[in-house]
Structure formats: structure tokens, C-alpha cells
Design a protein around this motif. Structure first.
Motif, PDB file in Angstrom:
ATOM      1  N   HIS B  52      56.248 121.213  50.037  1.00  0.00           N
ATOM      2  CA  HIS B  52      55.260 120.350  49.381  1.00  0.00           C
ATOM      3  C   HIS B  52      55.346 118.925  49.935  1.00  0.00           C
ATOM      4  N   PRO B  53      54.213 118.323  50.255  1.00  0.00           N
ATOM      5  CA  PRO B  53      54.262 116.963  50.807  1.00  0.00           C
ATOM      6  C   PRO B  53      54.588 115.925  49.730  1.00  0.00           C
ATOM      7  N   ASP B  54      55.171 114.807  50.162  1.00  0.00           N
ATOM      8  CA  ASP B  54      55.403 113.691  49.240  1.00  0.00           C
ATOM      9  C   ASP B  54      54.244 112.715  49.389  1.00  0.00           C
ATOM     10  N   GLY B  55      54.008 111.941  48.365  1.00  0.00           N
ATOM     11  CA  GLY B  55      53.041 110.848  48.454  1.00  0.00           C
ATOM     12  C   GLY B  55      51.598 111.302  48.524  1.00  0.00           C
ATOM     13  N   SER B  56      50.782 110.438  49.111  1.00  0.00           N
ATOM     14  CA  SER B  56      49.333 110.649  48.996  1.00  0.00           C
ATOM     15  C   SER B  56      48.688 111.073  50.311  1.00  0.00           C
ATOM     16  N   GLY B  57      49.461 111.606  51.244  1.00  0.00           N
ATOM     17  CA  GLY B  57      48.884 112.058  52.512  1.00  0.00           C
ATOM     18  C   GLY B  57      47.926 113.222  52.299  1.00  0.00           C
ATOM     19  N   THR B  58      47.073 113.458  53.306  1.00  0.00           N
ATOM     20  CA  THR B  58      46.113 114.562  53.184  1.00  0.00           C
ATOM     21  C   THR B  58      46.237 115.510  54.377  1.00  0.00           C
ATOM     22  N   MET B  59      45.906 116.761  54.131  1.00  0.00           N
ATOM     23  CA  MET B  59      45.899 117.767  55.200  1.00  0.00           C
ATOM     24  C   MET B  59      44.646 118.619  55.029  1.00  0.00           C
ATOM     25  N   HIS B  60      43.895 118.754  56.113  1.00  0.00           N
ATOM     26  CA  HIS B  60      42.680 119.561  56.072  1.00  0.00           C
ATOM     27  C   HIS B  60      42.725 120.615  57.171  1.00  0.00           C
ATOM     28  N   ILE B  61      42.257 121.817  56.842  1.00  0.00           N
ATOM     29  CA  ILE B  61      42.074 122.853  57.863  1.00  0.00           C
ATOM     30  C   ILE B  61      40.627 123.308  57.755  1.00  0.00           C
ATOM     31  N   ALA B  62      39.942 123.288  58.886  1.00  0.00           N
ATOM     32  CA  ALA B  62      38.514 123.643  58.947  1.00  0.00           C
ATOM     33  C   ALA B  62      37.707 122.849  57.911  1.00  0.00           C
ATOM     34  N   GLY B  63      38.052 121.595  57.749  1.00  0.00           N
ATOM     35  CA  GLY B  63      37.285 120.695  56.882  1.00  0.00           C
ATOM     36  C   GLY B  63      37.664 120.722  55.416  1.00  0.00           C
ATOM     37  N   ALA B  64      38.487 121.670  55.008  1.00  0.00           N
ATOM     38  CA  ALA B  64      38.829 121.776  53.580  1.00  0.00           C
ATOM     39  C   ALA B  64      40.267 121.330  53.346  1.00  0.00           C
ATOM     40  N   SER B  65      40.468 120.602  52.235  1.00  0.00           N
ATOM     41  CA  SER B  65      41.825 120.163  51.892  1.00  0.00           C
ATOM     42  C   SER B  65      42.683 121.388  51.550  1.00  0.00           C
ATOM     43  N   ILE B  66      43.930 121.370  51.985  1.00  0.00           N
ATOM     44  CA  ILE B  66      44.762 122.563  51.776  1.00  0.00           C
ATOM     45  C   ILE B  66      45.865 122.345  50.747  1.00  0.00           C
ATOM     46  N   VAL B  67      46.095 121.099  50.323  1.00  0.00           N
ATOM     47  CA  VAL B  67      47.195 120.838  49.395  1.00  0.00           C
ATOM     48  C   VAL B  67      46.917 121.532  48.062  1.00  0.00           C
ATOM     49  N   GLY B  68      47.832 122.379  47.651  1.00  0.00           N
ATOM     50  CA  GLY B  68      47.692 123.106  46.384  1.00  0.00           C
ATOM     51  C   GLY B  68      46.760 124.307  46.455  1.00  0.00           C
ATOM     52  N   GLU B  69      46.221 124.585  47.633  1.00  0.00           N
ATOM     53  CA  GLU B  69      45.302 125.737  47.791  1.00  0.00           C
ATOM     54  C   GLU B  69      46.040 126.907  48.449  1.00  0.00           C
ATOM     55  N   ARG B  70      45.433 128.097  48.380  1.00  0.00           N
ATOM     56  CA  ARG B  70      46.044 129.194  49.110  1.00  0.00           C
ATOM     57  C   ARG B  70      45.028 130.092  49.835  1.00  0.00           C
ATOM     58  N   ALA B  71      43.758 130.014  49.441  1.00  0.00           N
ATOM     59  CA  ALA B  71      42.742 130.891  50.051  1.00  0.00           C
ATOM     60  C   ALA B  71      42.616 130.633  51.550  1.00  0.00           C
ATOM     61  N   TYR B  72      42.856 129.379  51.980  1.00  0.00           N
ATOM     62  CA  TYR B  72      42.723 129.025  53.400  1.00  0.00           C
ATOM     63  C   TYR B  72      43.686 129.827  54.285  1.00  0.00           C
ATOM     64  N   ARG B  73      44.788 130.307  53.654  1.00  0.00           N
ATOM     65  CA  ARG B  73      45.809 131.011  54.444  1.00  0.00           C
ATOM     66  C   ARG B  73      45.332 132.390  54.906  1.00  0.00           C
ATOM     67  N   ARG B  74      44.191 132.799  54.371  1.00  0.00           N
ATOM     68  CA  ARG B  74      43.582 134.060  54.811  1.00  0.00           C
ATOM     69  C   ARG B  74      43.281 134.016  56.320  1.00  0.00           C
ATOM     70  N   GLN B  75      42.967 132.827  56.823  1.00  0.00           N
ATOM     71  CA  GLN B  75      42.560 132.700  58.230  1.00  0.00           C
ATOM     72  C   GLN B  75      43.725 132.352  59.162  1.00  0.00           C
ATOM     73  N   ILE B  76      44.973 132.381  58.596  1.00  0.00           N
ATOM     74  CA  ILE B  76      46.131 131.968  59.404  1.00  0.00           C
ATOM     75  C   ILE B  76      47.086 133.135  59.674  1.00  0.00           C
ATOM     76  N   GLY B  77      47.497 133.256  60.926  1.00  0.00           N
ATOM     77  CA  GLY B  77      48.592 134.155  61.273  1.00  0.00           C
ATOM     78  C   GLY B  77      49.826 133.306  61.511  1.00  0.00           C
ATOM     79  N   TYR B  78      50.973 133.712  60.956  1.00  0.00           N
ATOM     80  CA  TYR B  78      52.174 132.871  61.055  1.00  0.00           C
ATOM     81  C   TYR B  78      53.342 133.670  61.621  1.00  0.00           C
ATOM     82  N   MET B  79      53.987 133.098  62.601  1.00  0.00           N
ATOM     83  CA  MET B  79      55.195 133.698  63.165  1.00  0.00           C
ATOM     84  C   MET B  79      56.351 132.763  62.895  1.00  0.00           C
ATOM     85  N   SER B  80      57.295 133.191  62.055  1.00  0.00           N
ATOM     86  CA  SER B  80      58.435 132.332  61.741  1.00  0.00           C
ATOM     87  C   SER B  80      59.431 132.367  62.897  1.00  0.00           C
TER      88      SER B  80
END
Lengths: 269, 238
Positions: B52-80
Motif C-alpha cells: 500500500h502506498p503512503d501519502g497522497s501519490g497517485t497511480m493510474h493504469i490505462a487512465g484509471a486510478s488503481i489505488v484500492g481497486e482490483r478489477a484492473y488486475r484482470r488485464q495484468i500478467g505477473y511473474m514474481s
């Protein structure tokens, strides 16, 4: 959306269950109940109620210990995997609940099969004995989920993963041994004062004592009760006592579960 | 595709990311570089909602804010970085699990399994796999779907040359099909060969955003490793 939520929980729970039923520790847990259960019911076959009461001590000893240790190790070892799951479009609540259900079902099945086969061994159980046996199974299942919830909470509160195992043993020792010693000490020191209400609260505050009291109240085995259990029977009467104890047991499952979930939702993975 | 503004992250008393701002255009292969502990993995985890980020920074993926969201992760593939999956589940069960959790059938699963010769250990429990084999499972679960964004944390670590070559080909293929790929790496030849652009993170701050070719040119060298070394040294000295 709602349907999807349920399917994620169900999928995680199912795979968690598959993962755990192949775990040697869980099979050992099942075998321990089977062997000790058969042994105890064979020795005490003349009096099924006494056999059940003896099995109660085994359940109160092993179920909390194993649920705490196995639950906490399983959760902490899966934290990296949880990170991969969180990166999917599913909520942390689904992951937590799925893990809890899958692991709880695996533990419950091991316990029920182990101790249940012991009951099958004892085919000539009387009706009274059978009732006590079923109550014992139910209490074991509730204790499994109580201590699983506590294990999940503790893992999510702990900052250092390597200390979790030690914390679990300490917690088990506290609720199984130290707690009763503390109560006895309080009774000895403050015996001249009215201790009924504090004793009632003391029973409710320890799920192991709670399970013991429910079993003993149900079977009217006041001779086997400690001071706290006797107070419980005298103060609330059998039916009310069991009701209050049952509600407390439910709270013991829910409160640590909700607190653990909240912590998991906030923690960094 | 990805826009990060003034993002901060602290772990207890240690500042890991300090006011990071970064824009990663859609359809690019973007490399995130930096010394160990510079905050690369933390930045990836922030994008995935793992921390979780600290402070008031923002992060957007494909134009939509992602902080506190999870639906956006549908379009992401992740390799740890180091895959640690449940040890008693088989490879087959793990791949099925990921498909079921995404509510979709992997469109590239068969091709990936064939190419990486995974049929032989399809029914093996994950705990019995070698590090390289485990990483192959990681590749399959990440690339079996047509995602719009791939986030890869040191993807070639522990891979044999054949699989590493195949993975780089996969990365290029996904880019051709329009996906954006963000990866971290310590292997400069890999970054040079793959990345359109790169960012250098040092002490939790973005020092440089450029292309490998521009960086080499700016430092009058043909070696990306040398150019990156110069940047890190100048930042450390400052």
C-alpha cells in the motif's frame, strides 16, 4: 460479481484442501487420533461415557496445538503464493476466507476420520455414549476453527515470520496449562471474596475451558469439573449455560477471524 | 499505459520509494533498473496492489486510478521473482487453479507447455521441481492469457539459455500484439536487447528515464553496463 466472489472462495478452498490432504503432518494428525482413540475406547469400553470423557482430554490437548501450529505454518509459508493470488483480480478477503475454509476442512476431516474410526471400533456404544461422542466431535470441529482463526490472526500480527512457531507454542501452553494454574491461584488467594462472575468470565475467556465445560455440563459430570465449571453450572443452569458457552465459542471463531482478515487486508505482501 | 505521480513508500523507518513519478507509454517494453534495495520490486508490488502506498501519490493504469481497486488486475500478467507455490499441488493443478481464478481458459497454455517441454513434469508436485522448472510454471501462469500489461520481476533469473531465449521471444511477441511490458533486471545485455525505454532507480528515486541507445550515446560507450555504472556513480557521489 457476487457469484464470482463465491467461486473464487470455493476454488481457493478446494485447492487448499487438495494441497493439505497430501501433507504428511495432516496424515500423522489423523493417525494419532485413530490410534489413541481406539486405545482409549478399547480400554474404557465398559463405560462409553467415561471413554468419551477421556477422549475429551485428548481432543483438548491435540486439536488446539495442531490447529495453531499447522495453521500458522501453512499461512506464513504461503505468503509468497498469496502475493501472486493478490495480483489476480480477486480480493484479499476471498483469499483469506478460501484459505481458512480449505485448511479448516482438511484439519476437520483428519480429526473426524481419526476419532470417528475409533468410534466405529466401539460399535456397541450405548445411546448416551453415542451422544457424548457426537458432542465431542462437534467440540473438536469448533476448536479446530477457533484455533485456526487465532493462528491466522497471529501470523498476520507477527512482524518476524521465524518467530511465529514459538509464539504458537507459547500461546497453546498458556491456554492449556498456565491459564488453569492462574485461575487456581486466584481462587486460592481471593477465596474469601465472591468470585462467581469473574470465574464465569474466566471460562468464557478460554475456548479450551469452554469446550470442557460444555461437554461436562451436557453429560452431567460435575464430579470432573473444576471450580470454574461448577460455578458455571450453578450460576447459569445447564441449558442456559450451554447456550452462553456455544455463543462464546462462535465469538471465539469469528472475532480472531475478522481481526486477522482486517490485518491481512492492510498488510504489505 | 502506466502513470505514477509522487508515490512514496516506507517500511518502518526505511524510505524505499521517495516521491517517485514515472510514465510508461502503452505498447512499450520498459525496463526498471537499479541496485539491490533501490525499490524496483516495491514499485512493481505497488502497481499490483501487493503493498500500500503512503501519502497522497497517485497511480493510474490505462487512465484509471488503481489505488484500492482490483478489477484492473484482470488485464495484468505477473511473474514474481521467486515462485513459491503450494508444494503438494501438481503443475497441472496449479495451471488449472490460475485459469479458474481468472474465470478463463488459457489461450496460449498448450503452446507454452510444448515449447518449454513441460509435459514430462505435468503431474509432478511443485515442491519436487528444480528452480528452473518452477520458473517455467511461473512463465506459463503469466503468459497463458492475452493480457494488456505484463509485470515481470527479474524474469530470466534461474532460467536455462533455451528457456531464457524463448521468454525473450515471448516478450517481443506480446509487444507486437500490442501489450505493454514492464520488467526489472540486473542483466544489461537483456535490457539492451529488449527495452524501448528504461528508468534507473537509485535510493528510491528515479534518476534517469531514457532509452538504452540514448544512455550509451550520452556516455560515449557501446556498453549499457558501463553507461549505467556511470549514472549510478554520479548519483551516489552527488
Amino acid at each position: 460479481m457476487h457469484k464470482q466472489l463465491h467461486s473464487a472462495v470455493g476454488t481457493i478452498a478446494l485447492f487448499e484442501f487438495h494441497e493439505n490432504i497430501r501433507n504428511w503432518w495432516l496424515l500423522t494428525y489423523c493417525a494419532a487420533f485413530l490410534v489413541l482413540g481406539v486405545l482409549i475406547t478399547s480400554v474404557g469400553s465398559a463405560d462409553p461415557l467415561r471413554a468419551s470423557a477421556s477422549l475429551l482430554n485428548l481432543v483438548l490437548l491435540l486439536v488446539p496445538l495442531f490447529s495453531l501450529v499447522f495453521g500458522s505454518l501453512s499461512f506464513s509459508e504461503a505468503l509468497s503464493f498469496h502475493a501472486v493470488l493478490v495480483a489476480l483480480p480477486i480480493s484479499r478477503r476471498d483469499i483469506f476466507l478460501g484459505k481458512w475454509l480449505g485448511l479448516g476442512t482438511g484439519l476437520t476431516l483428519s480429526f473426524v476420520i481419526g476419532i470417528g474410526l475409533g468410534a466405529l471400533w466401539q460399535l456397541h456404544l450405548s445411546r448416551t455414549g453415542l451422544g457424548s461422542y457426537l458432542l465431542l466431535l462437534a467440540l473438536g470441529v469448533v476448536l479446530t476453527f477457533v484455533f485456526l482463526s487465532i493462528a491466522f490472526l497471529m501470523v498476520n500480527l507477527a512482524r518476524r515470520r521465524e518467530l511465529v512457531f514459538g509464539w504458537m507454542l507459547l500461546l497453546w501452553f498458556s491456554v492449556f496449562v498456565l491459564y488453569d494454574l492462574l485461575i487456581m491461584g486466584i481462587v486460592l488467594v481471593f477465596g474469601e471474596y465472591p468470585l462467581e462472575v469473574p470465574m464465569l468470565l474466566a471460562v468464557l475467556a478460554n475456548p479450551i475451558d469452554l469446550a470442557r465445560v460444555i461437554f461436562l455440563l451436557h453429560n452431567d459430570l460435575s464430579a470432573m469439573m473444576g471450580y470454574s465449571g461448577a460455578v458455571f453450572q450453578q450460576y447459569l443452569g445447564e441449558a442456559t449455560g450451554i447456550g452462553v458457552a456455544g455463543a462464546s465459542g462462535l465469538l471465539w471463531v469469528l472475532v480472531p477471524f475478522v481481526l486477522g482478515l482486517r490485518r491481512f487486508q492492510r498488510r504489505d505482501l | 499505459m502506466i502513470t505514477i505521480r509522487n508515490v512514496r513508500k516506507r517500511y518502518r523507518k526505511q524510505t524505499v520509494l521517495n516521491d517517485v513519478s514515472l510514465h510508461i507509454p502503452a505498447g512499450e517494453i520498459f525496463a526498471l533498473l537499479g541496485p539491490n534495495g533501490s525499490g524496483k520490486t516495491t514499485l512493481l508490488k505497488l502497481l499490483l496492489g501487493l503493498v500500500h502506498p503512503d501519502g497522497s501519490g497517485t497511480m493510474h493504469i490505462a487512465g484509471a486510478s488503481i489505488v484500492g481497486e482490483r478489477a484492473y488486475r484482470r488485464q495484468i500478467g505477473y511473474m514474481s521473482q521467486w515462485p513459491q507455490y503450494p508444494p503438494h499441488l501438481t503443475v497441472c493443478e496449479l495451471i488449472t487453479l490460475f485459469a479458474q481464478l481468472r474465470n478463463a481458459k488459457g489461450v496460449h497454455t498448450e503452446a507454452l507447455l510444448e515449447e518449454m517441454q513441460m509435459r514430462a513434469f505435468w503431474q509432478k508436485p511443485f515442491g519436487e521441481l528444480s528452480g528452473g522448472m518452477a520458473q517455467k510454471v511461473n512463465i506459463v501462469q503469466c503468459f497463458m492469457f492475452n493480457h494488456a500489461l505484463f509485470i515481470l520481476d527479474e524474469p530470466t533469473a534461474g532460467l536455462d539459455p533455451h528457456t531464457a531465449f524463448y521468454l525473450k521471444r515471448l516478450i517481443r511477441e506480446r509487444k507486437k500484439s500490442g501489450a505493454t511490458l514492464l520488467f526489472t533486471s540486473h542483466v544489461m545485455s537483456e535490457v539492451d536487447a529488449l527495452a524501448d525505454h528504461m528508468a534507473l532507480l537509485v535510493d528510491g528515486t528515479v534518476s534517469v528515464v531514457t532509452s538504452p541507445a540514448e544512455l550509451k550515446q550520452a556516455h560515449h560507450t557501446t556498453s549499457l553496463e558501463e553507461a549505467v555504472h556511470h549514472v549510478w556513480r554520479s548519483v551516489s557521489d552527488a
